[in-house]
Write a protein that holds these residues in place. Structure first.
Motif, PDB file in Angstrom:
ATOM      1  N   ALA A  50      -3.860  -2.868   1.918  1.00 22.07           N
ATOM      2  CA  ALA A  50      -2.932  -3.011   0.796  1.00 22.07           C
ATOM      3  C   ALA A  50      -3.595  -2.542  -0.500  1.00 22.07           C
ATOM      4  N   ALA A  90      -0.191   2.160   3.579  1.00 25.05           N
ATOM      5  CA  ALA A  90       0.973   1.281   3.436  1.00 25.05           C
ATOM      6  C   ALA A  90       1.571   0.981   4.808  1.00 25.05           C
ATOM      7  N   VAL A  93      -0.397  -1.763   6.322  1.00 29.29           N
ATOM      8  CA  VAL A  93      -0.025  -3.062   5.746  1.00 29.29           C
ATOM      9  C   VAL A  93       1.271  -3.562   6.369  1.00 29.29           C
ATOM     10  N   THR A 118       5.105  -3.767  -0.823  1.00 32.75           N
ATOM     11  CA  THR A 118       4.508  -2.682  -0.045  1.00 32.75           C
ATOM     12  C   THR A 118       5.585  -1.858   0.654  1.00 32.75           C
ATOM     13  N   TRP A 122       6.079   2.049   0.167  1.00 29.97           N
ATOM     14  CA  TRP A 122       6.165   2.999   1.278  1.00 29.97           C
ATOM     15  C   TRP A 122       7.311   3.984   1.047  1.00 29.97           C
TER      16      TRP A 122
END
Lengths: 228, 226, 86
Positions: A50, A90, A93, A118, A122
């Motif tokens: 992250a 991303a 994550v 996140t 993305w």
């Protein structure tokens, strides 16, 4: 060019060695977290990924802004390389988060603010590449993508505040917070090792990706001159 | 300064007059708003959910989709008959062109927002009278923020081969703050809560709108340059 | 037109689809209901193994995605170098 390549090799090798060590540390060395158990070990790759993804949008937006100002092709290449890395990290994550969440919270997806942020990050990266790919004129694509990266990075603080507020409006299942000053020393050490490792790997592969873009420009220049 | 304002208002006037004459966008947006209300009515199980409780969300979702429908076509006319070239080669600063487009789009979207509010109040028996002034302010700030972002990205998506299909992908992730703060404050205001309870939301909505307009005004020149 | 619109979407969906397949694999392996209905005792054992599967899947995703990115960069680098040599 060769200097960049040498730096890329060095950073990537260091990063890969670090990754092996990080895996060893988080599998065998670090103590198991008491309340969550073994699944908390996902933390040591999840959080560094992250951090790297947000570092990537920062670099991408910064390079994009200076690119729009100075119009140096190298800055656009750097922005592109960072965005590609950001998309990869991303994705890490977004897939490791639910794997952790399923055990810790009993559900794959919650509207946990940082996970939501996140996801939106993305899509900002995805938009960056879609804009680039959907323009016939490469220079136009570069300018458009730069604007997407800049506006995306500027919007992130707003998105962050809003998703936090949204959660405060709607009571959520109790989320075990592993971060904070209460984290035991060995976990903190492993986390920082992970952060360093992912940053090294990111910059190593970032430089490689940057070198690829430089070669592509040269190759395209050559085909154009040989065709003319 | 006055020359700047003069040029800006000339573009605003041109766009609004064009819109008033053709009524292309405003008619389709108004029809969209009413029909969306009808469809929403059938998408809610009224025996389980009180429409009043979800009305704020419906108002904002209608505004977002309706806004994309209208704002997505901001540069359509210019792109089609090459009039964009004329505007951009004229001595008018690029940010004036952008601000003019934002103002024209804002007038369009805000009138549709008023219609949406009225129609949904009618359809879902909302009592908007207690906090009407604040609700109108919230809708204005939200519309401004939306229009500022969507106009910038409409210029981008018009320049790509994907055209309008690209616009929602670019704009939706960025619109999350607007929806969160907008729905949060509208919902409570409609429910009759005092303004002090949503003041933070409204301030953030305002900051978002101002930031979006500023960013758009600075970045627009890089989108349209040749 | 549809193909043109979908192409970039699919390109970017590739990563999450891959990672999602991995996650689903971990889920199937770990879910006692999917695995088999067995004795309560062994079911308990499986249930308690499930966090381990999730950790392994997460670390596998890290390897696959970072390795995949590195591999794709290397492939592009090689093909461009070949193009520049001739």
């Amino acid at each position: 060019m060769t200097g960049i390549r040498r730096g890329a090799v060095a950073l990537t090798l260091l990063g890969l060695a670090g990754l092996v060590a990080l895996f060893w540390l988080s599998f065998f060395w670090v103590s198991t977290e008491v309340t969550q158990g073994v699944v908390q070990r996902i933390f040591y790759v999840h959080v560094p990924a992250a951090w790297t993804a947000f570092l990537a949008i920062g670099i991408s937006a910064l390079c994009s802004a200076v690119y729009l100002w100075l119009r140096d092709e190298r800055l656009d290449r750097a922005a592109l390389a960072a965005a590609e890395g950001g998309l990869v990290f991303a994705t890490i994550v977004l897939t490791t988060g639910p794997l952790w969440g399923k055990i810790a919270w009993g559900t794959y997806w919650t509207w946990e603010p940082r996970l939501t942020l996140t996801l939106l990050l993305w899509f900002i990266f995805a938009g960056y590449f879609m804009v680039r790919n959907a323009t016939e004129d490469p220079d136009k694509g570069k300018r458009f993508a730069a604007v997407v990266a800049i506006v995306g990075a500027l919007d992130i603080p707003f998105i962050h505040v809003s998703v936090l507020w949204f959660r405060s409006l709607h009571p959520q299942p109790v989320v075990a917070k592993v971060e904070g000053p209460t984290l035991p020393g060995d976990m903190l050490a492993t986390l920082f090792f992970g952060l360093g490792t992912f940053t090294l790997l990111f910059f190593g592969l970032f430089l490689f990706r940057y070198a690829v873009e430089g070669l592509r420009t040269r190759a395209e220049l050559r085909t154009r001159t040989s065709a003319a | 300064m006055s020359a700047y304002v003069g040029r800006l208002s000339a573009i605003v006037r041109k766009d609004l007059v064009l819109e008033l004459r053709s009524r292309e966008r405003v008619a389709s947006m108004a029809a969209f708003a009413v029909l969306a209300g009808v469809l929403f009515n059938y998408s809610i199980d009224t025996t389980r959910v009180r429409p009043q409780d979800v009305a704020a969300g419906l108002v904002w979702m209608t505004l977002v989709f309706d806004g994309l429908l209208g704002v997505g076509r901001t540069f359509h006319i210019e792109a089609q008959d090459g009039a964009m070239q004329g505007i951009l080669t004229s001595p008018t600063p690029k940010d004036a062109v952008y601000l003019a487009k934002v103002i024209a789009n804002f007038v369009l979207l805000y009138s549709v927002a008023l219609l949406v509010l009225g129609v949904f109040a009618l359809f879902f028996a909302l009592d908007v009278s207690t906090n009407l002034g604040w609700v109108l302010l919230v809708l204005a700030l939200g519309s401004l923020g939306f229009v500022a972002l969507a106009t910038l990205f409409a210029a981008i998506s018009t320049g790509t081969s994907m055209a309008e299909t690209l616009l929602p992908i670019l704009v939706f992730p960025l619109l999350v703050p607007m929806v969160v703060f907008g729905v949060g404050s509208t919902g409570r205001l409609i429910a009759g809560r005092p303004f002090s309870e949503v003041e933070g939301n409204v301030r953030m909505l305002g900051a978002f709108a101002v930031g979006a307009v500023a960013a758009g005004a600075v970045l627009f020149r890089y989108v349209v340059e040749e | 037109m549809i193909a043109m619109t979908l192409r970039p979407v699919l390109r970017f969906a590739r990563l999450p689809i891959l990672a999602g397949a991995l996650a689903l694999g971990a889920h199937m392996l770990a879910d006692p209901l999917v695995a088999q209905e067995a004795l309560p005792g062994s079911q308990m054992a499986r249930q308690s193994l499930r966090p381990y599967w999730h950790v392994f899947a997460a670390y596998a995703i890290v390897i696959v995605l970072i390795g995949g990115w590195a591999f794709s960069i290397a492939r592009r680098l090689r093909s461009l170098e070949e193009r520049l040599v001739d």
